[in-house]
Design an enzyme around this catalytic site. Structure first.
Site, PDB file in Angstrom:
ATOM      1  CG  ASP A 326     -29.686  -5.727  68.607  1.00  0.00           C
ATOM      2  OD1 ASP A 326     -30.089  -5.940  68.410  1.00  0.00           O
ATOM      3  OD2 ASP A 326     -29.239  -6.960  69.591  1.00  0.00           O
ATOM      4  CB  CYS A 629     -11.220  -4.077  71.572  1.00  0.00           C
ATOM      5  SG  CYS A 629     -11.253  -1.964  71.452  1.00  0.00           S
ATOM      6  CB  CYS A 632     -13.437  -8.172  66.681  1.00  0.00           C
ATOM      7  SG  CYS A 632     -14.567  -7.458  65.013  1.00  0.00           S
ATOM      8  CG  MET A 668      -6.266  -3.842  63.322  1.00  0.00           C
ATOM      9  SD  MET A 668      -7.410  -3.829  64.925  1.00  0.00           S
ATOM     10  CE  MET A 668      -7.854  -1.967  66.073  1.00  0.00           C
TER      11      MET A 668
END
Ligand code: CA
Length: 702
Positions: A326, A629, A632, A668
């Site tokens: 990365d 998930c 966040c 969300m």
């Protein structure tokens, strides 16, 4: 005949006079920046005409009213609330009294530089579900202002030309190929010749990077340059891709897109008519998954020099061939001139994630220096003859997990560095962040969620990292001499890695704000701390300097977020005061910054529902939680709901929220296009297990 000539003469004169008066009136048009004005930016030291002030984006201000003798008198001038609670990353542009910048989602603000009063705002009204495509918060790194227009991009990929006077839309274009591929835009557009250029992000989510140029006037697409090839069995969109494809395995995972997204840095050089673009990491991270036969995988982690008239590549330089880590080369690029070995060179500088500070001849792309500005264990050095790094065995984590520096956060991320021509130094907001890289077994690609193909744990230090001293872990500023290719001074910033971007000024100052809420003023030549101001906000953006009516201001966007946005670091201002977005301006003789109200203590963890799921279900839930998930919801004290603290009502509504987007308005998004009902149930079960662990711990503490 004579009469006709007279009439023609009068018409001609009128045209000339008309031309002149139009010329004069241009100066009265808000946001009137053109090439002449920008190339003569030295004649208006009080202005800040690009994200980095000048064509070279140096983040250097020639202002001296605030300087190393009086910096201790710097204090609060005014603040403007953006009405948001997420990361703010832009450096505003300041022209003719007005500050222009973006906030969350790509909302654009025009604010009076003297009073902080709002002039106009423009909300692109991005649907909440687009938050899902932003790996690192719903941020935006600013606008371009040009000839009376403000150019800005929204998170969902639309590019806008707005009237700088009132924020009204002149034109807008959709820069994405379709509305289902998980791209997002967080970068600022750049003006290159008569084009406006924009890139995008989303490498980990399954996209193929590209930049697109549009006609400034009409918004018509001029060209698109893909930063990585597509499947070579299909026609190449432009000739450079045929060359690039030879550096990939023909059986690469073309379905994943390859990555290489140009999500931040682009700089335009009007003298050479070249646009420099930094490109991102490979997708997935692990090369043996992406391009099993190896290869450099052009144009990942590269700097591209593109002719903006034609969209053709003039030269390229790859910082991390065959990227596995990365290690993006999207970090800010600065253009200037330096005397190197007795020769004046037009150069380009970048401190990309991989930990080497690069100086390139920007006419030809020739490598002039590449030395380590932070701790680096993935490569021993960069070979000056080939321009390639010597990769160390320690960096290959295919067979077993390895500790490697830098981490995927990089030795430097998007936060602007700054070049001061008086000291000759570049100030880099850097970090030493050791990470354990681990290849994921049985990698499965799911479009639209995080597909790194690897797993990493930050901050754990063992003897395996060789000579790295654990005491050096954390954030720091390094003042780098780009001629000697060596550091001159360093300042440790604490254990936490992510701090603000940097401003340097002719007043011999370096100014940076950080996670603990302090705006810190240093002497640019020595690094000595001259002054500190508590702002009550954790800050990641870079400050700017400008003048109105003889008064010099320093201003900075305050709002914590970006990469680590899912949690509040211990001891940070955001942990104590929350995350109210503000633009804060400072001046000499100003007082204390009004601090936000302190956050109330957290409510106790409620008793979770019974845990009934099978072990198999729990394992599936854990793996999916990390992928879909975890970016966040860090589930520690944070700005995002800690899902171990879900109420009975939220547990009941879990499926409606996660699958059907019941809370899309709050950001969300629903995942019904990606996750099945069973998968959501598995995630829920995993969270119930975590809640039980946390609840038990809490009861024991009582
Ligand atoms: Ca990345």
């Amino acid at each position: 005949m004579r009469r006709l000539i007279t009439v023609l003469t009068i018409i001609a004169l009128n045209l000339i006079v008309g031309g002149c008066s139009e010329q004069e009136s241009k100066e009265d048009i808000p946001g009137w920046i053109d090439r002449d004005r920008l190339q003569n930016v030295a004649s208006e030291p009080g202005s800040w005409l690009t994200g980095g002030r000048d064509f070279g984006e140096t983040h250097f201000s020639p202002l001296t009213k605030i300087n190393d003798k009086n910096a201790n008198q710097l204090g609060f001038a005014w603040q403007y609330f953006t009405d948001t609670h997420r990361g703010l990353e832009a450096t505003p542009i300041f022209v003719d009294g007005v500050l222009y910048f973006t906030g969350n989602w790509g909302i654009v603000f025009a604010v009076d530089g003297k009073t902080g009063e709002e002039i106009w705002t423009f909300d692109p009204e991005v649907p909440g579900k687009w938050a899902r495509n932003a790996c690192c918060d719903i941020v935006s790194r600013g606008v371009a202002v040009w000839q009376g227009r403000v150019y800005a991009a929204s998170l969902d990929g639309r590019l806008f030309a707005l009237d700088a006077a009132n924020g009204e839309v002149i034109w807008q274009v959709d820069t994405f190929p379709d509305r289902t591929t998980p791209y997002a835009i967080t970068g600022a557009p750049r003006i290159a010749g008569d084009k406006v250029v924009i890139g995008n992000g989303g490498a980990e989510y399954g996209v193929r990077g590209y930049v697109t140029a549009y006609d400034l006037e009409s918004g018509t697409q001029a060209w698109r340059f893909y930063t990585v090839p597509g499947d070579p069995r299909k026609p190449f969109e432009h000739p450079e891709l045929e060359m690039a494809s030879k550096t990939w395995d023909p059986d690469s995972r073309w379905d994943i897109g390859g990555g290489g997204t140009a999500w931040d840095s682009m700089v335009y050089d009007p003298e050479l008519n070249l646009l420099y673009v930094g490109t991102g990491n490979g997708s997935p991270w692990v090369q043996t998954e992406r391009s099993p036969g190896g290869g450099d995988n052009l144009f990942l982690s590269s700097i591209l020099a593109i002719n903006p008239d034609s969209g053709r590549l003039v030269w390229h330089y790859q910082t991390t061939p065959g990227d596995n880590w990365d290690y993006t080369a999207t970090q800010p690029i600065i253009l200037t001139e330096l005397n190197i070995d007795g020769k004046r060179r037009k150069i380009l500088m970048q401190a990309p994630k991989n930990g080497f500070f690069y100086v390139l001849d920007r006419v030809t792309g020739e490598l002039l220096s590449a030395e380590k500005y932070a701790a680096v264990t993935w490569a021993s050095h960069v070979d000056m003859a080939t321009g390639k790094p010597q990769i160390l065995p320690q960096a290959i984590y295919d067979e077993e997990p390895k500790f490697i520096l830098p981490s995927p956060a990089g030795a430097h991320n998007w936060q602007p560095m700054a070049y001061n021509p008086n000291t000759g130094l570049v100030y880099v907001p850097a970090m030493n962040d050791p990470a354990l890289f681990e290849k994921r077994e049985n990698f499965t690609f799911i479009k639209g969620i995080n597909n790194q193909g690897a797993h990493f744990t930050e901050g754990t230090i063992t003897s395996e990292i060789g000579e790295f001293d654990a005491a050096d872990a954390g954030g720091f500023i390094v003042a780098w001499d780009p001629v000697k290719a060596a550091p001159v001074w360093k300042r440790k910033l604490g254990d936490f890695i992510f701090h603000g971007g940097i401003l340097t000024t002719a007043g011999n100052l370096v100014i940076q704000a950080r996670d603990d809420g302090l705006l810190v003023v240093y002497a640019a030549d020595t690094g000595q701390v001259l002054h500190q101001i508590q702002t009550g906000s954790s800050i990641v953006a870079a400050p700017l300097a400008y003048i109105i009516d003889g008064q010099q201001y320093i201003a900075v966007l305050a709002g914590y977020g970006g990469g680590p946005f899912g949690y509040f670091p211990v001891g940070s201002a955001v942990e104590k005061y929350g995350n109210e977005g503000r633009l804060i301006a400072f001046k000499l003789g100003g007082g204390d910054v009004p601090l936000p109200e302190e956050l109330p203590p957290l409510d106790p963890i409620p008793e979770p529902p019974a845990l009934t799921a099978s072990q198999e279900m729990l394992d599936m839930g854990e793996a999916l939680f990390v992928k879909a998930c975890g970016e966040c919801h860090w589930n520690i004290n944070g700005g995002y709901p800690d899902l171990r603290r879900m109420s009975v009502e939220v547990h009941h509504a879990f499926k409606d929220i996660v699958l059907h987007g019941q809370r899309e308005v709050q950001g969300m998004a629903g995942f019904s296009d990606i996750l099945s009902e069973e998968q959501v149930e598995a995630i829920h079960s995993h969270l119930i297990r975590l809640s039980h662990d946390a609840y038990r711990e809490q009861q024991q503490e009582k």
